[in-house]
Design a protein around this motif. Structure first.
Motif, PDB file in Angstrom:
ATOM      1  N   TYR A   1       0.866  -1.187   0.000  1.00 34.81           N
ATOM      2  CA  TYR A   1       0.000   0.000   0.000  1.00 34.81           C
ATOM      3  C   TYR A   1       0.899   1.232   0.000  1.00 34.81           C
ATOM      4  CZ  TYR A   1      -4.372  -2.443   1.225  1.00 34.81           C
ATOM      5  OH  TYR A   1      -5.491  -3.236   1.216  1.00 34.81           O
ATOM      6  N   ASP A   2       1.444   1.580  -1.143  1.00 34.46           N
ATOM      7  CA  ASP A   2       2.232   2.808  -1.177  1.00 34.46           C
ATOM      8  C   ASP A   2       1.303   3.961  -1.547  1.00 34.46           C
ATOM      9  OD1 ASP A   2       1.855   2.504  -3.881  1.00 34.46           O
ATOM     10  OD2 ASP A   2       3.855   1.706  -4.257  1.00 34.46           O
ATOM     11  N   GLN A   3       1.895   5.123  -1.791  1.00 33.60           N
ATOM     12  CA  GLN A   3       1.049   6.300  -2.009  1.00 33.60           C
ATOM     13  C   GLN A   3       0.337   6.269  -3.363  1.00 33.60           C
ATOM     14  OE1 GLN A   3       0.503   8.272   0.471  1.00 33.60           O
ATOM     15  NE2 GLN A   3       2.282   8.281   1.808  1.00 33.60           N
ATOM     16  N   HIS A   4       0.699   5.326  -4.259  1.00 33.99           N
ATOM     17  CA  HIS A   4       0.125   5.345  -5.615  1.00 33.99           C
ATOM     18  C   HIS A   4      -0.817   4.186  -5.905  1.00 33.99           C
ATOM     19  CE1 HIS A   4       3.370   8.159  -6.177  1.00 33.99           C
ATOM     20  NE2 HIS A   4       4.225   7.232  -5.803  1.00 33.99           N
ATOM     21  N   TYR A   5      -0.887   3.203  -4.969  1.00 37.83           N
ATOM     22  CA  TYR A   5      -1.552   1.970  -5.361  1.00 37.83           C
ATOM     23  C   TYR A   5      -3.046   2.146  -5.640  1.00 37.83           C
ATOM     24  CZ  TYR A   5      -4.248   0.932  -1.193  1.00 37.83           C
ATOM     25  OH  TYR A   5      -5.194   0.959  -0.219  1.00 37.83           O
ATOM     26  N   THR A   6      -3.705   3.064  -4.911  1.00 35.95           N
ATOM     27  CA  THR A   6      -5.172   3.153  -5.085  1.00 35.95           C
ATOM     28  C   THR A   6      -5.519   3.584  -6.510  1.00 35.95           C
ATOM     29  OG1 THR A   6      -4.959   5.240  -3.919  1.00 35.95           O
ATOM     30  CG2 THR A   6      -6.200   3.550  -2.819  1.00 35.95           C
TER      31      THR A   6
END
Ligand code: FAD
Length: 604
Positions: free
Chosen positions: A401-406
């Motif tokens: 769950y990094d800052q870009h995954y969503t």
């Protein structure tokens, strides 16, 4: 009868097949490995059984608990939980206990922790987008540094301020005020119907022979109903046309190409792999999103030690930065039959890595040596006690769950929704940090979608309630039989009545009217009665009502003052009551939330 092809025989794939078989469809499962269970498998090495990590079975979803019970029956054990944190050469109980932590850290550190906690609660950071901010706001900077930072960074391999706060919010739900008050008023010890409420933090279910037993049993049940689980076939390509998948292609372990068609397809493959396997390939934007998804890899070094008892815990979190391992499992404490000989102990040392890390490439011997060195350094064993060891590597153990995954997941999800007969489920299948229960639930939903239901598999574990309490029937002492806590209706009613707000204005007017009328009525009755001395006792009220006397003018003067005084008293009473109830509710909710977050490390 519709044919359904499922990629992956982990908990999600096998559960999908199991549900489909109940619905009267014809599932076939293709599994890349030569063993079922996926991340929840049990490895058997010379009679020593061990998990990939330690797999607790606990769920607040009744359907999943029923499935587990149904599959494993008497082999589904209830096990006590004991776990600690190793930090600064000391062991701390986990979940943390104030007295134990205080004794371990000393009074000065405890005071500093208290101060930093108070600061965090009084002046929380407004921005709460990353994990560090999320934890500091709830525990204070110092507790975060001591008990959360090192372990979390070992597991995820990235600084805590680069981890999205999403997973914490997903796995640690704040309790509703209503739920918190219910627990506070009616206790979480025993419900009205005599059932014991137990917390899943203290104990959990575990298959007698490890988690893999559940999935082997599921495979056998499927086989007994005529549904095949084909092992050693890795799905590499999904051919599709006009928004429908037609065929899955794979390669078997002996190199043969396997081609299978079906009416419906369910994938539990990692989301990135699924997208890259589509033929023809999806638009560039979708491919790019898939390539952004990252996974954390994992390996476990298992040491067989010639000692009956090393420590009593199921597992120990290793916060000490001087060693690389993040956690140690003691498998015989999960189930005694996990070791072939009770005079021996097997320890599972857990290392969280990226595939590109040099340690990932180390030979088995070198990793075992590292494990022995680290266990010796923290004083657990003597090197001479180790009689054997093995290593199991598991790629893509954690969807990151990094800052870009969503953003990437959203793009992929929108694209996949254009397919009429393809669904993706499970942990890596949805790129969601799910335990077995939620991975399984997505699979049940997907199976039911095939027969016409309209379930959104993506909403599992983001919108569902996730509470940690279950009821244990006191008559079934050897079994956890969890159901959602549904407190008696009376409890609901009592709470509603007790916590209903009073309207200060209405209360003031009511009390003012009653007080003034009573005084006016009492004064006039005495005046009408007459006599030599009229109302000497009532006259004492002139101590409270300035200039009041038992006379006709006093009656009207008293009426006005009692109206005013009664209004003021009623207003103040209602306001104070509302205020103290709000303060009480706030404290109850805070303490319930603290309890809910008490096992934060288990969820990292
Ligand atoms: C260290 C660790 C500890 C955990 N602890 C717990 C716990 O205590 N309790 C709990 O409930 N959960 C726990 N989990 C989570 C649990 O393991 C997962 O939720 C669960 O295994 C997910 O099931 P799944 O079927 O979605 O995926 P997986 O278990 O990953 O299974 C996927 C399967 O698909 C197969 N596959 C992949 N690609 C292909 C392909 N192309 N073709 C064919 N087959 C393919 C894989 O080989 C695998 O068998 C833990 C996980 C880890 C890593």
């Amino acid at each position: 009868m519709s044919n359904v092809l499922i990629a992956g025989a982990g908990p999600a794939g096998l559960t999908a097949a199991y549900e489909l078989s109940k619905l009267g469809l014809n599932p076939t499962v293709l599994e890349a490995d030569d063993q079922v269970g996926g991340l929840s498998r049990t490895v058997n090495y010379r009679g020593y059984r061990f998990d990939i990590g330690g797999h607790r079975f606990f769920s607040k979803v009744p359907l999943i608990n029923q499935l587990w019970e149904e599959m494993l029956r008497e082999d589904f054990l209830v096990r006590p939980r004991l776990s600690r944190i190793y930090y600064r050469q000391k062991y701390f109980d986990y979940p943390l206990k104030a007295a134990n932590a205080l004794a371990g850290l000393g009074p000065i550190e405890a005071m500093l922790i208290g101060l930093s906690y108070t600061k965090a609660r009084m002046f929380p950071q407004a921005d709460e987008t990353n994990f560090e901010q999320w934890v500091v706001n709830r525990f204070g900077e110092r507790l975060y540094e001591i008990f959360f930072k090192t372990y979390t960074e070992k597991v995820w391999g990235i600084p805590c301020n680069e981890i999205s706060a999403d997973w914490a919010a997903q796995r640690i739900k704040n309790l509703s005020l209503r739920e918190a008050i219910k627990n506070a008023l009616f206790g979480s010890g025993r419900a009205a119907d005599g059932q014991v409420i137990t917390t899943l933090i203290d104990q959990f279910n575990y298959p007698r022979f490890g988690p893999g037993q559940m999935w082997e049993r599921c495979k056998d049940l499927l086989a007994s109903r005529g549904h095949e689980t084909v092992q050693g076939v890795k799905v590499e390509r999904l051919r599709h046309r006009h928004g429908k998948v037609e065929c899955m292609y794979g390669t078997s372990s002996n190199g043969e190409t396997v081609e299978l068609g079906a009416d419906h397809f369910i994938s539990t493959m990692p989301l990135r792999e699924l997208i890259l396997a589509l033929d023809p390939p999806p638009p560039e934007k979708v491919l790019q999103a898939a390539n952004y998804l990252r996974y954390r890899d994992y390996l476990t070094v298992v040491l067989m030690v010639k000692r009956e008892e090393i420590f009593p815990d199921n597992w120990i979190y290793i916060h000490a930065p001087e060693v690389k391992m993040g956690r140690i499992q003691n498998y015989k404490n999960w189930s005694p039959v996990m070791v072939p000989d009770s005079s021996r102990t097997s320890l599972g040392l857990e290392y969280f890595l990226w595939e590109k890390d040099e340690e990932w490439e180390w030979s088995q011997d070198r990793l075992i040596k590292l494990g022995i060195e680290e266990c010796t350094r923290i004083g657990l064993i003597e090197p001479s006690e180790v009689e054997d060891g093995t290593v199991v590597r598991m790629k893509k153990a954690y969807p990151v769950y990094d800052q870009h995954y969503t953003e990437s997941v959203d793009i992929i999800r929108n694209y996949l929704e254009t397919f009429a007969n393809l669904q993706t489920v499970g942990r890596n299948g949805l790129h969601r940090y799910n335990n077995q229960d939620h991975s399984m639930l997505t699979a049940v939903y997907a199976a039911r979608n095939i027969v016409g239901e309209k379930n959104d598999v993506w909403s599992v574990n983001t919108e569902m309630e996730y509470h940690e309490e279950v009821r244990q029937s006191s008559t079934k002492g050897d079994r956890l039989t969890p159901q959602r806590v549904a407190p008696p209706e009376t409890a609901e009613k009592v709470i509603e009545a007790a916590f209903a707000k009073l309207d200060p204005l209405a209360m003031g007017v009511a009390l003012g009217v009653v007080a003034s009328l009573v005084l006016f009525w009492a004064t006039t009755v005495l005046l009408l009665k007459g006599g030599p001395v009229v109302g000497p006792t009532l006259g004492l009220l002139d101590n409270f009502f300035l200039g009041y006397s038992v006379t006709w003018s006093g009656a009207f003067w008293g009426l006005a003052q009692a109206a005013f005084g009664g209004f003021a008293l009623g207003f103040l009473f209602a306001w104070l009551r509302n205020w103290s109830l709000t303060a009480y509710a706030f404290l109850v909710q805070r303490s319930a939330e603290a309890k809910e977050r008490g096992d934060l490390l288990d969820k990292v």
